[in-house]
Design an enzyme around this catalytic site. Structure first.
Site, PDB file in Angstrom:
ATOM      1  N   ARG A   6       0.568 -18.345 -15.292  1.00  0.00           N
ATOM      2  CA  ARG A   6       1.331 -17.128 -15.052  1.00  0.00           C
ATOM      3  C   ARG A   6       2.664 -17.406 -14.369  1.00  0.00           C
ATOM      4  O   ARG A   6       3.649 -16.684 -14.594  1.00  0.00           O
ATOM      5  CB  ARG A   6       0.502 -16.154 -14.203  1.00  0.00           C
ATOM      6  CG  ARG A   6       1.092 -14.738 -14.124  1.00  0.00           C
ATOM      7  CD  ARG A   6       0.286 -13.868 -13.183  1.00  0.00           C
ATOM      8  NE  ARG A   6       0.724 -12.468 -13.228  1.00  0.00           N
ATOM      9  CZ  ARG A   6       0.711 -11.635 -12.202  1.00  0.00           C
ATOM     10  NH1 ARG A   6       0.269 -12.055 -11.023  1.00  0.00           N
ATOM     11  NH2 ARG A   6       1.111 -10.394 -12.318  1.00  0.00           N
ATOM     12  N   ALA A  66       5.486  -7.843 -14.532  1.00  0.00           N
ATOM     13  CA  ALA A  66       4.347  -8.676 -14.914  1.00  0.00           C
ATOM     14  C   ALA A  66       3.104  -7.887 -14.534  1.00  0.00           C
ATOM     15  O   ALA A  66       2.826  -7.674 -13.351  1.00  0.00           O
ATOM     16  CB  ALA A  66       4.393 -10.014 -14.191  1.00  0.00           C
ATOM     17  N   SER A  67       2.370  -7.423 -15.509  1.00  0.00           N
ATOM     18  CA  SER A  67       1.226  -6.554 -15.258  1.00  0.00           C
ATOM     19  C   SER A  67       0.124  -7.298 -14.510  1.00  0.00           C
ATOM     20  O   SER A  67       0.084  -8.535 -14.483  1.00  0.00           O
ATOM     21  CB  SER A  67       0.680  -6.018 -16.580  1.00  0.00           C
ATOM     22  OG  SER A  67       1.678  -5.312 -17.279  1.00  0.00           O
ATOM     23  N   ALA A  68      -0.776  -6.524 -13.901  1.00  0.00           N
ATOM     24  CA  ALA A  68      -1.907  -7.124 -13.209  1.00  0.00           C
ATOM     25  C   ALA A  68      -2.715  -7.971 -14.190  1.00  0.00           C
ATOM     26  O   ALA A  68      -3.045  -7.504 -15.293  1.00  0.00           O
ATOM     27  CB  ALA A  68      -2.788  -6.040 -12.604  1.00  0.00           C
ATOM     28  N   TYR A 212       0.728   1.705 -17.531  1.00  0.00           N
ATOM     29  CA  TYR A 212       1.912   0.912 -17.887  1.00  0.00           C
ATOM     30  C   TYR A 212       3.146   1.791 -17.844  1.00  0.00           C
ATOM     31  O   TYR A 212       3.054   3.024 -17.931  1.00  0.00           O
ATOM     32  CB  TYR A 212       1.767   0.319 -19.291  1.00  0.00           C
ATOM     33  CG  TYR A 212       0.973  -0.974 -19.349  1.00  0.00           C
ATOM     34  CD1 TYR A 212       1.601  -2.171 -19.657  1.00  0.00           C
ATOM     35  CD2 TYR A 212      -0.390  -0.999 -19.101  1.00  0.00           C
ATOM     36  CE1 TYR A 212       0.890  -3.362 -19.728  1.00  0.00           C
ATOM     37  CE2 TYR A 212      -1.118  -2.180 -19.159  1.00  0.00           C
ATOM     38  CZ  TYR A 212      -0.467  -3.360 -19.472  1.00  0.00           C
ATOM     39  OH  TYR A 212      -1.172  -4.544 -19.526  1.00  0.00           O
TER      40      TYR A 212
END
Length: 356
Positions: A6, A66-68, A212
């Protein structure tokens, strides 16, 4: 997740907006916090106000992130991509999910990813190059899909959607799957999994939660200062407005489907102390709106309603109908997308609550 690090997709400076005050993570100034945050459950905001506001301002509308990791994994599990699948991704963002998809299905052009923001797309391309991953990258409106890559086996959407573009259904083969964060507008948001059928429709159910940022062409905002309207009424209600905000996704889906209204809740404070406001408004006529205010210790609560449409009354009536149905859980709701529009249903596609 181990195959696609990540940290390759996180900028040197990011913004964390969670409980408490927002704060920056800076790889150069405080590498320990930066690394700990990157490999945590945190959402890391990478853009504010479509790039008009610097992250250092610590406030603004989050427009790219940056999503979970847990949410990313949940949506991919619902998508079930397999080696060799052709995948359309709508919303490249940091490029992280495109890299995960490439690892899962192949890195020889199987993945096509579309990003509307050229600056975001440029950063994603650099991130993907650094990771050694090579999906097909495009800049444009993801709502249109990418016809020259169809038919797709999977469509993976990484932005909030209120109305599902039929182009995605048309460009997906029968038996293919579309997974997206569905934001119908009232209350919470949902993960939606659709399967495309031979008759040109896509049918599926709510499968979880997925919050989102909205697709840019489907954004709808009402701020603290809504437009003026006629027919202003003030009255008191014993119904705690926080209750309508905290009933759960089943109630949200019913109220949204029955009324077509939108809502959001704000928490703030003034000289009289803290308060919570629940806003309800008509997306087609922003001059029709209502706001209910909760304050600690109050036995009843103020409601202000404006416009020709009694939106607060409609919400209360829809809530009563949900209760009369036995308070159905969110798992019982689904959606059908057809060339003529989409319909929300309860239990089976034949029990339609609303069509648009």
């Amino acid at each position: 997740m181990r195959a696609v690090p990540r940290h390759l997709f996180i900028p040197p400076v990011g913004l964390v907006v969670e409980e408490g005050e927002p704060y920056l993570i800076d790889r150069e100034a405080d590498p320990g916090t930066w690394w700990d945050t990157v490999y945590s459950r945190s959402i890391i905001v990478t853009q504010l106000d479509d790039g008009a506001t610097e992250l250092s301002e610590l406030r603004g509308d989050s427009t790219s992130s940056a999503s979970a990791p847990s949410t990313v994994a949940d949506l991919l599990n619902h998508l079930r991509p397999e080696p060799g699948h052709r995948v359309l991704e709508v919303g490249t963002g940091t490029g992280y999910t495109a890299a995960l998809l490439s690892h899962l299905v192949g890195d020889q052009g199987e993945v096509t990813s579309i990003e509307v923001d050229p600056r975001v797309a440029e950063r994603a391309a650099k991130n993907l190059a650094a990771s050694g991953t090579h999906p097909r990258l495009l800049i444009g409106d993801g709502a249109l899909g990418c016809p020259d890559g169809e038919p797709y086996d999977r469509v993976h959407v990484t932005c909030g959607i209120r109305t599902i573009p039929y182009a995605w259904v048309k460009q997906t083969r029968p038996g293919g799957v579309i997974v997206l964060p569905w934001h119908p507008g009232y209350g919470t948001s949902h993960a939606l999994r659709l399967e495309v059928r031979d008759n040109g429709t896509a049918v599926g159910r709510v499968v979880g939660y997925a919050g989102y940022m909205m697709m840019r062409s489907q954004r709808l905002r009402l701020g603290e200062d809504p437009p003026p309207g006629k027919g202003r009424r003030h009255y008191r209600t014993a119904l705690d407005p926080r209750a309508l905000d905290r009933l759960g996704a089943g109630a949200d889906l019913a109220i949204g489907a029955l009324t077509g209204l939108r809502s959001h809740t704000t928490e703030s404070a003034d000289e009289d102390g803290e308060y919570v406001r629940t806003w309800v408004y008509d997306p087609d006529d922003v001059r029709s709106w209502a706001v209910a205010t909760w304050r600690p210790g109050s036995v009843d609560h103020g409601v202000q309603q404006v416009g020709d449409r009694p939106v607060w009354d409609e919400v209360v009536q829809a809530y009563a109908r949900w209760v009369s149905w036995g308070e159905p859980h969110w798992r019982r709701y689904g959606l059908t997308v057809a060339p003529e529009g989409q319909s929300i249903w309860l239990d089976t596609p034949g029990r339609v609550l609303s069509s648009t």
